[in-house]
Write a protein that holds these residues in place. Structure first.
Motif, PDB file in Angstrom:
ATOM      1  N   HIS A  93     -10.059   1.658  14.722  1.00 26.17           N
ATOM      2  CA  HIS A  93     -10.333   0.533  14.039  1.00 26.17           C
ATOM      3  C   HIS A  93      -8.973   0.425  13.018  1.00 26.17           C
ATOM      4  CE1 HIS A  93     -14.398   0.938  15.052  1.00 26.17           C
ATOM      5  NE2 HIS A  93     -14.507   2.020  14.782  1.00 26.17           N
ATOM      6  N   HIS A  94      -8.987  -0.795  12.407  1.00 29.33           N
ATOM      7  CA  HIS A  94      -7.547  -1.200  11.882  1.00 29.33           C
ATOM      8  C   HIS A  94      -7.783  -1.669  10.059  1.00 29.33           C
ATOM      9  CE1 HIS A  94      -6.896  -1.423  16.152  1.00 29.33           C
ATOM     10  NE2 HIS A  94      -5.746  -0.814  16.018  1.00 29.33           N
ATOM     11  N   PHE A  95      -6.798  -1.488   9.483  1.00 29.58           N
ATOM     12  CA  PHE A  95      -6.593  -2.030   8.260  1.00 29.58           C
ATOM     13  C   PHE A  95      -5.784  -3.265   8.532  1.00 29.58           C
ATOM     14  CE2 PHE A  95      -6.998   2.324   6.148  1.00 29.58           C
ATOM     15  CZ  PHE A  95      -8.207   1.777   5.522  1.00 29.58           C
ATOM     16  N   PHE A  96      -5.631  -4.398   7.902  1.00 33.37           N
ATOM     17  CA  PHE A  96      -4.859  -5.525   8.059  1.00 33.37           C
ATOM     18  C   PHE A  96      -4.332  -5.995   6.588  1.00 33.37           C
ATOM     19  CE2 PHE A  96      -3.935 -10.203   7.967  1.00 33.37           C
ATOM     20  CZ  PHE A  96      -2.830 -10.185   8.724  1.00 33.37           C
ATOM     21  N   VAL A  97      -3.140  -5.729   6.378  1.00 32.72           N
ATOM     22  CA  VAL A  97      -2.575  -6.084   4.876  1.00 32.72           C
ATOM     23  C   VAL A  97      -2.387  -7.509   5.031  1.00 32.72           C
ATOM     24  CG1 VAL A  97      -0.829  -5.384   3.272  1.00 32.72           C
ATOM     25  CG2 VAL A  97      -1.611  -3.920   4.860  1.00 32.72           C
ATOM     26  N   GLY A  99      -1.098 -10.983   3.961  1.00 34.35           N
ATOM     27  CA  GLY A  99       0.220 -11.539   3.061  1.00 34.35           C
ATOM     28  C   GLY A  99       1.650 -10.883   3.877  1.00 34.35           C
ATOM     29  N   HIS A 100       1.292  -9.711   4.387  1.00 33.32           N
ATOM     30  CA  HIS A 100       2.509  -9.051   5.086  1.00 33.32           C
ATOM     31  C   HIS A 100       2.274  -8.895   6.624  1.00 33.32           C
ATOM     32  CE1 HIS A 100       3.876  -7.746   1.165  1.00 33.32           C
ATOM     33  NE2 HIS A 100       2.617  -7.654   0.773  1.00 33.32           N
ATOM     34  N   ASN A 101       1.104  -9.293   7.077  1.00 35.31           N
ATOM     35  CA  ASN A 101       1.063  -9.360   8.682  1.00 35.31           C
ATOM     36  C   ASN A 101       1.264  -7.872   9.069  1.00 35.31           C
ATOM     37  OD1 ASN A 101       0.481 -11.932   8.312  1.00 35.31           O
ATOM     38  ND2 ASN A 101       2.606 -12.516   8.753  1.00 35.31           N
ATOM     39  N   GLU A 102       0.776  -6.798   8.445  1.00 36.67           N
ATOM     40  CA  GLU A 102       0.821  -5.580   8.800  1.00 36.67           C
ATOM     41  C   GLU A 102      -0.631  -4.982   9.092  1.00 36.67           C
ATOM     42  OE1 GLU A 102       2.585  -1.269   7.004  1.00 36.67           O
ATOM     43  OE2 GLU A 102       2.323  -2.998   5.768  1.00 36.67           O
ATOM     44  N   VAL A 103      -0.308  -4.335  10.476  1.00 37.75           N
ATOM     45  CA  VAL A 103      -1.852  -3.502  10.982  1.00 37.75           C
ATOM     46  C   VAL A 103      -1.546  -2.158  10.942  1.00 37.75           C
ATOM     47  CG1 VAL A 103      -3.151  -3.610  12.843  1.00 37.75           C
ATOM     48  CG2 VAL A 103      -2.205  -5.891  12.272  1.00 37.75           C
ATOM     49  N   ARG A 133      -9.874  -5.653   5.770  1.00 37.13           N
ATOM     50  CA  ARG A 133      -8.613  -6.461   5.304  1.00 37.13           C
ATOM     51  C   ARG A 133      -8.239  -6.000   3.962  1.00 37.13           C
ATOM     52  NH1 ARG A 133      -7.727 -10.598   8.288  1.00 37.13           N
ATOM     53  NH2 ARG A 133      -9.243 -11.363   9.796  1.00 37.13           N
ATOM     54  N   LEU A 134      -6.955  -5.737   3.739  1.00 33.47           N
ATOM     55  CA  LEU A 134      -6.680  -5.171   2.427  1.00 33.47           C
ATOM     56  C   LEU A 134      -5.379  -6.283   1.699  1.00 33.47           C
ATOM     57  CD1 LEU A 134      -5.094  -1.638   3.609  1.00 33.47           C
ATOM     58  CD2 LEU A 134      -7.441  -2.372   2.442  1.00 33.47           C
ATOM     59  N   ARG A 135      -5.326  -6.212   0.308  1.00 27.65           N
ATOM     60  CA  ARG A 135      -3.982  -6.869  -0.118  1.00 27.65           C
ATOM     61  C   ARG A 135      -3.692  -6.049  -1.271  1.00 27.65           C
ATOM     62  NH1 ARG A 135      -8.540 -10.507  -1.929  1.00 27.65           N
ATOM     63  NH2 ARG A 135      -9.533  -9.429  -3.950  1.00 27.65           N
ATOM     64  N   ARG A 136      -2.463  -6.347  -1.464  1.00 31.28           N
ATOM     65  CA  ARG A 136      -1.807  -5.508  -2.538  1.00 31.28           C
ATOM     66  C   ARG A 136      -2.467  -5.701  -3.991  1.00 31.28           C
ATOM     67  NH1 ARG A 136       1.029  -2.432   0.371  1.00 31.28           N
ATOM     68  NH2 ARG A 136       2.644  -3.393   2.093  1.00 31.28           N
ATOM     69  N   LYS A 137      -2.451  -4.720  -4.866  1.00 29.17           N
ATOM     70  CA  LYS A 137      -3.314  -4.827  -6.149  1.00 29.17           C
ATOM     71  C   LYS A 137      -2.383  -5.493  -7.039  1.00 29.17           C
ATOM     72  CE  LYS A 137      -6.237  -0.664  -6.527  1.00 29.17           C
ATOM     73  NZ  LYS A 137      -6.309   0.470  -7.114  1.00 29.17           N
TER      74      LYS A 137
END
Length: 144
Positions: A93-97, A99-103, A133-137
């Motif tokens: 499975h995956h995290f998706f950051v 705003g940074h288009n990072e997987v 889905r992640l986002r920077r704090k």
């Protein structure tokens, strides 16, 4: 079939039933030389141009879809405007950051899926994809 890191691009293509054309070999070499990764068509095209591989964006697109159809890579749809291709075809499975288009891969031991619904008659579950889905704090949080 698995993506053995020790196979040369020509042998990898043959293993998956693809004829090792010059462009396929060059793109497979770029794609797999850096280990497991997640790329878009545009990113691989940029790498090819930088490496001096004369290939059009359409050829990269078509080649990645041929690699997908053969089982060499898999498609990740993590956002509607962009498709990523994953060189790791194992179940994970995956995290998706955002705003940074990072997987990023989630280690398979870190998540378990249970209580899946019964598929409709005549169907079976082929794969379950989890994208977190992640986002920077906000750095201002907690600084009050």
């Amino acid at each position: 079939m698995t993506n053995s890191p020790t196979l040369c691009p020509e042998d990898r293509l043959r293993q998956f039933g693809l004829r090792p054309t010059r462009q396929r070999v060059a793109l497979a070499d770029l794609l797999f030389a850096k280990g497991d990764r997640h790329l878009t068509v545009e990113e691989l095209h940029e790498e090819a141009v930088t490496a001096g591989v004369p290939v059009s964006l359409a050829t990269v697109y078509n080649t990645l879809h041929q690699f997908t159809d053969a089982g060499m890579i898999r498609v990740l749809s993590v956002e509607s405007s962009r498709t990523y291709f994953d060189t790791n075809v194992s179940d994970h499975h995956h995290f998706f950051v955002e705003g940074h288009n990072e997987v990023l891969d989630i280690p398979v031991s870190n998540i378990s899926i249970g209580n899946l619904p019964e598929p409709p008659e005549g169907m079976e579950i082929a794969h379950v994809d989890v994208v977190i889905r992640l986002r920077r704090k906000d750095r201002r949080e907690g600084a009050q």
